[in-house]
Design a protein around this motif. Sequence first.
Motif, mmCIF file in Angstrom:
data_model
loop_
_atom_site.group_PDB
_atom_site.id
_atom_site.type_symbol
_atom_site.label_atom_id
_atom_site.label_comp_id
_atom_site.label_asym_id
_atom_site.label_seq_id
_atom_site.Cartn_x
_atom_site.Cartn_y
_atom_site.Cartn_z
ATOM 1 N N GLU A 14 0.766 -1.137 0.059
ATOM 2 C CA GLU A 14 0.092 0.052 -0.249
ATOM 3 C C GLU A 14 0.786 1.271 0.040
ATOM 4 N N ALA A 15 2.120 1.428 0.592
ATOM 5 C CA ALA A 15 2.886 2.333 0.617
ATOM 6 C C ALA A 15 4.060 2.471 -0.549
ATOM 7 N N ALA A 16 4.224 1.381 -1.542
ATOM 8 C CA ALA A 16 4.942 1.215 -2.415
ATOM 9 C C ALA A 16 4.881 2.701 -3.340
ATOM 10 N N GLN A 17 5.919 3.032 -3.841
ATOM 11 C CA GLN A 17 6.243 4.483 -4.370
ATOM 12 C C GLN A 17 6.503 3.950 -5.913
ATOM 13 N N THR A 18 7.122 2.944 -5.948
ATOM 14 C CA THR A 18 7.696 2.388 -7.299
ATOM 15 C C THR A 18 7.183 1.380 -8.203
ATOM 16 N N ASP A 19 7.271 1.131 -9.181
ATOM 17 C CA ASP A 19 6.890 -0.237 -9.788
ATOM 18 C C ASP A 19 7.780 -1.232 -9.316
ATOM 19 N N GLU A 20 9.014 -0.899 -9.071
ATOM 20 C CA GLU A 20 10.125 -1.822 -8.808
ATOM 21 C C GLU A 20 10.019 -2.506 -7.369
ATOM 22 N N SER A 21 9.673 -1.486 -6.483
ATOM 23 C CA SER A 21 9.238 -2.101 -5.101
ATOM 24 C C SER A 21 7.913 -2.627 -5.390
ATOM 25 N N ALA A 22 7.092 -2.387 -5.757
ATOM 26 C CA ALA A 22 5.847 -3.025 -5.741
ATOM 27 C C ALA A 22 5.846 -4.266 -6.524
ATOM 28 N N GLN A 23 6.810 -4.510 -7.615
ATOM 29 C CA GLN A 23 6.967 -5.735 -8.232
ATOM 30 C C GLN A 23 7.581 -6.820 -7.342
ATOM 31 N N ARG A 24 8.399 -6.333 -6.495
ATOM 32 C CA ARG A 24 9.159 -7.253 -5.539
ATOM 33 C C ARG A 24 8.054 -7.862 -4.431
ATOM 34 N N LEU A 25 7.158 -7.042 -4.042
ATOM 35 C CA LEU A 25 6.268 -7.430 -3.011
ATOM 36 C C LEU A 25 5.106 -8.107 -3.612
ATOM 37 N N VAL A 26 4.485 -8.058 -4.918
ATOM 38 C CA VAL A 26 3.217 -8.536 -5.468
ATOM 39 C C VAL A 26 4.130 -9.915 -5.831
ATOM 40 N N SER A 27 5.406 -10.007 -6.143
ATOM 41 C CA SER A 27 5.999 -11.470 -6.716
ATOM 42 C C SER A 27 5.817 -12.142 -5.424
ATOM 43 N N GLU A 28 6.360 -11.584 -4.288
ATOM 44 C CA GLU A 28 6.277 -12.355 -2.991
ATOM 45 C C GLU A 28 4.604 -12.974 -2.477
ATOM 46 N N LEU A 29 3.806 -11.918 -2.776
ATOM 47 C CA LEU A 29 2.434 -12.434 -2.438
ATOM 48 C C LEU A 29 1.838 -13.379 -3.349
ATOM 49 N N ARG A 30 2.460 -13.529 -4.720
ATOM 50 C CA ARG A 30 2.257 -14.465 -5.528
ATOM 51 C C ARG A 30 2.797 -15.882 -5.191
ATOM 52 N N ALA A 31 4.026 -15.732 -4.746
ATOM 53 C CA ALA A 31 4.712 -16.975 -4.205
ATOM 54 C C ALA A 31 3.927 -17.618 -2.914
ATOM 55 N N MET A 32 3.501 -16.506 -2.098
ATOM 56 C CA MET A 32 2.931 -17.151 -0.750
ATOM 57 C C MET A 32 1.428 -17.600 -1.133
ATOM 58 N N SER A 33 0.879 -16.992 -1.938
ATOM 59 C CA SER A 33 -0.474 -17.369 -2.267
ATOM 60 C C SER A 33 -0.675 -18.535 -3.067
ATOM 61 N N LYS A 34 0.535 -19.273 -3.514
ATOM 62 C CA LYS A 34 0.799 -20.611 -3.990
ATOM 63 C C LYS A 34 0.577 -21.809 -2.839
ATOM 64 N N THR A 35 0.986 -21.416 -1.878
ATOM 65 C CA THR A 35 1.339 -22.487 -0.988
ATOM 66 C C THR A 35 0.184 -23.207 -0.286
ATOM 67 N N ASP A 36 -0.759 -22.678 0.433
ATOM 68 C CA ASP A 36 -1.727 -23.171 0.921
ATOM 69 C C ASP A 36 -2.981 -22.310 1.342
ATOM 70 N N SER A 37 -4.089 -22.891 1.775
ATOM 71 C CA SER A 37 -5.311 -22.304 1.953
ATOM 72 C C SER A 37 -5.182 -21.295 2.928
ATOM 73 N N ASP A 38 -4.433 -21.433 4.038
ATOM 74 C CA ASP A 38 -4.312 -20.373 5.060
ATOM 75 C C ASP A 38 -3.597 -19.222 4.532
ATOM 76 N N SER A 39 -2.719 -19.224 3.626
ATOM 77 C CA SER A 39 -2.045 -18.161 3.135
ATOM 78 C C SER A 39 -2.865 -17.373 2.271
ATOM 79 N N ARG A 40 -3.731 -17.962 1.691
ATOM 80 C CA ARG A 40 -4.599 -17.274 0.712
ATOM 81 C C ARG A 40 -5.716 -16.452 1.561
ATOM 82 N N ALA A 41 -6.358 -17.348 2.690
ATOM 83 C CA ALA A 41 -7.176 -16.648 3.189
ATOM 84 C C ALA A 41 -6.466 -15.590 4.166
#
Length: 669
Positions: free
Chosen positions: A368-395
């Motif tokens: 929410e506080a990301a100011q650049t595409d570069e920082s947002a990209q790293r964060l969204v990439s981490e959320l993508r990896a985390m959301s693959k793991t299990d139902s708890d992470s998705r919730a």
Amino acid sequence: MAVRSDEFPANLSDRTLLLQSLLTISQEISAVEPMRILLRKSYAFVIREARLFSILFEELVQDLPVNAFPNSAVLCFEEMHMVMRRIKVLLQDCSACSRMWLLMQVPSISNSFHRLIAELSTLLDIFPAKEIGMSEDLEELLNLIRKQCCYVTSAEFVDPRDSQLRTDVLKMLDDIKRKIVPDHAKLSAIFDNLNLIDSESCTAEILNLEGQVQNQQDRAIALIGLVRYAKCVLYGTSTSGNHAPPPPPSRQRSISEVDVPSDFRCPISLDLMRDPVVVSTGQTYDRSSISTWIQSGHATCPKTGQALAHTQLIPNLKFKNLVATWCRDQNIPFDATDLAVKQNGILQNTAALEVTKMTAAFLVGKLEAAQTDESAQRLVSELRAMSKTDSDSRACIVNAGALPPLVKFLGSRNPTLQIDAVTTVLNLSILEPNKRRILETDGVVSGVVEVLTSGSTWEAKGNAAATVFSLTAVHACRKNLGKKKRVIKGLFHLARLGPTNSKRDAMMAILNLAGDREAASKLIEAGAADLIGELLEPHPEEAAEILEAIAKRGGLPAICAICQAGLVKKLADVMRDGTDRARESAAAALVNVCRKGGSEMAAELAAAEGIERAVWEIMGTGTERARRKANTLLRILRIWSTGAAVPSPAPADNFIRQSTTTRRHVMAA
């Protein structure tokens, strides 16, 4: 003659080979690289003793007539060989193990080393040194090894630093259970001691730990969460694109690291089916997913929309064996992955859940506080990896408020950021409660549709289509999206021109839309029959399923379109030459076409080459549902052959006759 250490000599009477093998394995153990992080004392002792053993065996090989050894000596050598092989395997397992998991196992591993050394000590005690005529020097060496092995205690195998570090990690997990956020300095000290000092090493540790989750207890699940949290808090998120680096060859792979065949995915959850069951309509689902569907009040088959005659779930053992074989070929554990999971897919481990919540909140706050595409990209990439793991992470990710900030990145001009954003939404949509959250969050569905129609890459469009497929499992969303011309246009474009995986994603989404009558009509208006005509040959299973759904729910306009596109003959070809699944769907589609199209359609089907033989083959070898459909087709063909009218709705014959005549005129021109 060279002897491999992992081969026990087949001919036990060949004592030279046995002794040579003992020399080789002791040399291999003594050449092992000492551990620099954990189990330093255990490794140091074992390696030191192995070096002494290698000297002993080398002298025995060179100086003594091996064939003159008494049987008691040979028996001792055989037992020593077995014990040393176990030591070597234990060393290999420790080297391949993740650091966090190894830390948790320090007491038991240290005890294992001590027990193996104690076994060697016992064998040395009974070894008949006098009887084989050993020199004084060799006897002294033997006595030295015996004393060192005999007097060492289990406590001497445990490094106090390891014990303290293990206590610190367990205390931190206990604090997390009580929702106490880890102290930054203590967290940093723990990871420094484990030499997990950057984002890359933490990512590798997570992958390695996932291998332990597949086969071990649920504590490893909490450790994964702790490592992921530390990675984000201490070292920042990783660079986008590193979602599935190749796994170490020494461990089993996680399911998230491979491309699961679409046939093996549950139509509801999109996860690998580990307990496949068949419902009354003949469709196969994973037991937990279809059970949740039925328990939530649904009385229809999610895939076909047919009413369920009963709610009994029949195990699909043949299909389960296919999945198990595929998992074995891919080096993926099959049966043990659900040890720490409830039936609804939510992990039971409290510490794992709390640390997952903390990680999700941290990432969403940073996003929410990301100011650049570069920082947002790293964060969204981490959320993508985390959301693959299990139902708890998705919730946890959705509950942390990730959907609103993800919306703006669905329209990003940065291709990688757009792919990560839409794939994260796809992963989140797998969890049933998240589907409605996605539908209720402003901009998410429209953003996904925008990616589907105007995405920067085929991958982004394909993942958007997969998201549409996932969301249309909800009836309200199916009706809503089925009305949107842009959605249908985007799916058709992808199904025609996209790469293979993206084509299949689009076709599965089209199939879901066809489950709604109004949406099926929209698909026909948009030219679905022509599209299916193009896809039947390269993708007969998916195309035949779509055609079955459209023929069932599309009404007379659908039958007219199928007739005009010449699909009756093509469906007959699929029945003759297709796979079992494709033949079943083709038979079901033709039953609907003939029932609604009347005698005209029956005549066209009867004219298809080899159709009667194909019908008889399906009746003999097809699934129960396929046999029923084939039997119905045979009755229709026999009624037509007698000259009687095939039963159909009153206006159907005229409607089809007109469209058939029109098609013949066009073909003649």
